[in-house]
Design an enzyme around this catalytic site. Structure first.
Site, PDB file in Angstrom:
ATOM      1  N   LYS A 186      -1.661 -14.453  -6.758  1.00 26.06           N
ATOM      2  CA  LYS A 186      -2.757 -13.788  -7.824  1.00 26.06           C
ATOM      3  C   LYS A 186      -2.052 -14.659  -9.314  1.00 26.06           C
ATOM      4  O   LYS A 186      -3.487 -13.982 -10.827  1.00 26.06           O
ATOM      5  CB  LYS A 186      -2.778 -12.260  -8.203  1.00 26.06           C
ATOM      6  N   ASP A 187      -1.104 -15.366  -9.858  1.00 26.02           N
ATOM      7  CA  ASP A 187      -0.351 -15.730 -10.643  1.00 26.02           C
ATOM      8  C   ASP A 187      -1.222 -17.275 -10.521  1.00 26.02           C
ATOM      9  O   ASP A 187      -0.706 -18.075 -11.356  1.00 26.02           O
ATOM     10  CB  ASP A 187       0.756 -16.028 -10.445  1.00 26.02           C
ATOM     11  N   ARG A 198      -7.664  -6.075 -16.004  1.00 24.69           N
ATOM     12  CA  ARG A 198      -8.642  -5.340 -15.089  1.00 24.69           C
ATOM     13  C   ARG A 198      -8.228  -3.912 -14.654  1.00 24.69           C
ATOM     14  O   ARG A 198      -8.967  -3.238 -14.285  1.00 24.69           O
ATOM     15  CB  ARG A 198      -7.854  -6.073 -13.875  1.00 24.69           C
ATOM     16  N   ARG A 199      -6.820  -3.786 -14.670  1.00 24.88           N
ATOM     17  CA  ARG A 199      -6.485  -1.982 -14.985  1.00 24.88           C
ATOM     18  C   ARG A 199      -6.906  -1.300 -15.760  1.00 24.88           C
ATOM     19  O   ARG A 199      -7.442  -0.312 -15.143  1.00 24.88           O
ATOM     20  CB  ARG A 199      -4.584  -1.930 -14.908  1.00 24.88           C
ATOM     21  N   ARG A 250       4.635  -5.596 -21.020  1.00 18.46           N
ATOM     22  CA  ARG A 250       5.096  -6.318 -20.590  1.00 18.46           C
ATOM     23  C   ARG A 250       6.279  -6.706 -19.885  1.00 18.46           C
ATOM     24  O   ARG A 250       7.438  -5.795 -20.109  1.00 18.46           O
ATOM     25  CB  ARG A 250       5.146  -7.655 -21.933  1.00 18.46           C
ATOM     26  N   ARG A 270       9.874  -3.005 -16.720  1.00 20.08           N
ATOM     27  CA  ARG A 270       8.618  -1.757 -17.040  1.00 20.08           C
ATOM     28  C   ARG A 270       8.891  -0.391 -16.588  1.00 20.08           C
ATOM     29  O   ARG A 270       8.868   0.118 -17.205  1.00 20.08           O
ATOM     30  CB  ARG A 270       7.759  -2.277 -16.631  1.00 20.08           C
ATOM     31  N   CYS A 289      -9.410 -17.202 -19.201  1.00 21.56           N
ATOM     32  CA  CYS A 289      -8.203 -16.533 -20.205  1.00 21.56           C
ATOM     33  C   CYS A 289      -8.181 -15.286 -18.410  1.00 21.56           C
ATOM     34  O   CYS A 289      -8.823 -14.904 -17.491  1.00 21.56           O
ATOM     35  CB  CYS A 289      -9.082 -14.784 -20.468  1.00 21.56           C
TER      36      CYS A 289
HETATM   37  C1  DPM Z   1      -1.713 -11.105 -12.978  1.00 19.89           C
HETATM   38  C2  DPM Z   1      -2.079  -9.893 -13.564  1.00 19.89           C
HETATM   39  C3  DPM Z   1      -0.781  -9.142 -13.588  1.00 19.89           C
HETATM   40  C4  DPM Z   1       0.397 -10.314 -12.882  1.00 19.89           C
HETATM   41  C5  DPM Z   1      -2.802  -8.986 -14.369  1.00 19.89           C
HETATM   42  C6  DPM Z   1      -4.462  -8.838 -13.014  1.00 19.89           C
HETATM   43  C7  DPM Z   1      -0.433  -8.068 -13.903  1.00 19.89           C
HETATM   44  C8  DPM Z   1      -0.122  -7.618 -15.329  1.00 19.89           C
HETATM   45  C9  DPM Z   1       0.417  -6.290 -15.739  1.00 19.89           C
HETATM   46  C10 DPM Z   1      -2.517 -12.421 -13.238  1.00 19.89           C
HETATM   47  N1  DPM Z   1      -0.721 -11.395 -13.068  1.00 19.89           N
HETATM   48  O1  DPM Z   1      -3.099  -8.157 -12.077  1.00 19.89           O
HETATM   49  O2  DPM Z   1      -4.908  -7.650 -13.175  1.00 19.89           O
HETATM   50  O3  DPM Z   1      -0.296  -5.273 -15.027  1.00 19.89           O
HETATM   51  O4  DPM Z   1       1.048  -5.887 -16.690  1.00 19.89           O
HETATM   52  C11 DPM Z   1       2.182  -9.859 -11.440  1.00 19.89           C
HETATM   53  C12 DPM Z   1       3.123  -8.932 -10.318  1.00 19.89           C
HETATM   54  C13 DPM Z   1       2.368  -9.614  -9.053  1.00 19.89           C
HETATM   55  C14 DPM Z   1       2.045 -11.128  -9.245  1.00 19.89           C
HETATM   56  C15 DPM Z   1       2.993  -7.996 -10.357  1.00 19.89           C
HETATM   57  C16 DPM Z   1       1.900  -6.800 -10.580  1.00 19.89           C
HETATM   58  C17 DPM Z   1       3.351  -8.946  -7.497  1.00 19.89           C
HETATM   59  C18 DPM Z   1       1.544  -8.992  -7.156  1.00 19.89           C
HETATM   60  C19 DPM Z   1       1.271  -9.465  -6.086  1.00 19.89           C
HETATM   61  C20 DPM Z   1       1.429  -9.897 -12.654  1.00 19.89           C
HETATM   62  N2  DPM Z   1       1.557 -10.793 -10.254  1.00 19.89           N
HETATM   63  O5  DPM Z   1       0.536  -6.813 -11.285  1.00 19.89           O
HETATM   64  O6  DPM Z   1       2.044  -5.766 -11.096  1.00 19.89           O
HETATM   65  O7  DPM Z   1       1.925 -10.196  -5.455  1.00 19.89           O
HETATM   66  O8  DPM Z   1      -0.011  -9.735  -6.088  1.00 19.89           O
END
Ligand code: DPM
Length: 333
Positions: free
Chosen positions: A89-90, A140-141, A158, A164, A251
């Site tokens: 997702k990143d 999104r959340r 953050r 967190r 974005c």
């Molecule tokens: C991205 C988002 C977040 C991460 C945006 C989203 C969460 C940011 C936040 C694109 N990357 O999900 O809408 O909640 O402040 C991230 C996490 C993981 C990968 C941590 C998380 C782990 C889960 C995975 C941060 N990137 O979402 O709690 O491998 O899918």
């Protein structure tokens, strides 16, 4: 002595970010590769990315520009490393010239989870008191939870998972939202208080899966990575990524998805929401799993026709004007 001389095999260099979660994921990939190819040597190279350093810039602003992936990608293009492990997702939906998504591994539960402060251990999202402060930096959340739970207040948060959770436990927030997958991988499943159902909030594109990136045309690496590919996950994620690619504007935006595979059929649900949670555009398409990307494109087109573009353009303008989520949130009060 045998006269057969085999070519010396090169050590395969795996690039990873240094965060605890990134390392757990990368060592898992290293272990899987080692298991499949016991005669090869796999070595982990860690590096910091820009995204790890600029913790004060809201994620909404830096969302899909590859700030968590760029340094790893430069390393591969310079031949310093051979593959890079990312939370899918990143990984931006458009990769730099010369790099490809070599494989997608089997997905963990892609849902989000509610984690609460101890004082709310008998509460769920619906029963948290009015005005309770929920920490998230994800638009999104934010948009989907606002839509379903207008009694809650949202605040930017953050830092890595441990940071967190510490902020939550210290009382700065009543609850926070985190991905189930990250908590599982770090052995903190016991912190999951409520798994958020897709009817309430759709997960991010690629959530819960790992994406392994490598050089285009590096057939030796691509061949190794095939051993780690999980086809149903890959089909689901290719549909999700095609959907996001068609809609996004650089974005992080309030876009959520859900996918299911039944037999050879793939069902993709997608959503675009306004930041105040007032407008939600959601639709579902079903088709052959082998046509995953087409399904993603079709769904994006359907949502556009229902007004998604208008919402996204408003949000891009808002983020650019405000300089980030913190300011966006202020503007909503
Ligand atoms: C991205 C988002 C977040 C991460 C945006 C989203 C969460 C940011 C936040 C694109 N990357 O999900 O809408 O909640 O402040 C991230 C996490 C993981 C990968 C941590 C998380 C782990 C889960 C995975 C941060 N990137 O979402 O709690 O491998 O899918």
């Amino acid at each position: 002595m045998s006269s057969t001389v085999s070519a010396p095999t090169r050590t395969i260099r795996i690039a990873s970010r240094k965060s605890q979660l990134a390392l757990v994921q990368t060592y898992w990939v290293q272990e899987q590769l080692q298991k499949h190819f016991p005669d090869r040597t796999f070595e982990v190279h860690t590096m910091s990315t820009q995204g790890d350093k600029i913790l004060d810039v809201p994620l909404a602003k830096i969302g899909d520009k590859g700030l968590f992936t760029k340094e790893l990608e430069v390393g591969m293009l310079n031949q310093d490393t051979d593959l890079a492990v990312h939370s899918l997702k990143d990984l931006p939906t458009r990769l730099p010239e010369g790099l490809v998504l070599g494989c997608i591994t089997e997905r963990e539960n892609p849902a989000d989870a509610l984690v609460v402060h101890e004082r709310h251990k008998d509460k769920q999202l619906a029963t948290l008191p009015a005005g309770a402060v929920v920490g998230t930096s994800s638009l999104r959340r934010l948009a989907q939870l606002r839509h379903n739970f207008p009694h809650l207040t949202f605040k930017d948060i953050r830092g890595n998972l441990n940071t967190r959770l510490a902020k939550l436990d210290e009382g700065e927030y009543d609850a926070i939202i985190l991905a189930v997958a990250g908590l599982h991988r770090l052995g903190m499943s016991d912190r999951i208080h409520q798994i958020i159902a897709p009817e309430v909030s759709l997960h991010a594109v690629g959530q819960g899966a790992l994406g392994i990136e490598c050089r285009e045309g590096d057939t030796e690496i691509l061949e190794l990575l095939k051993a780690l590919e999980h086809q149903p996950t890959a089909q689901r994620c290719y549909a999700e990524r095609a959907f996001l690619r068609q809609l996004e504007g650089g974005c992080q935006v309030p876009i959520g998805v859900n996918t299911q595979i039944e037999g050879d059929r793939l069902t993709l649900t997608g959503l675009v929401a306004s930041l105040d949670g007032q407008r939600v555009i959601k639709d579902t398409v079903t088709g052959a799993a082998t046509e995953a990307e087409h399904l993603g494109i079709e769904l994006a087109k359907n949502l556009r026709e229902q007004g998604a573009q208008e919402i996204l353009e408003e949000i891009f303008a808002q983020i650019n004007r405000a300089g980030g989520l913190k300011e966006v949130l202020k503007g909503q009060d």
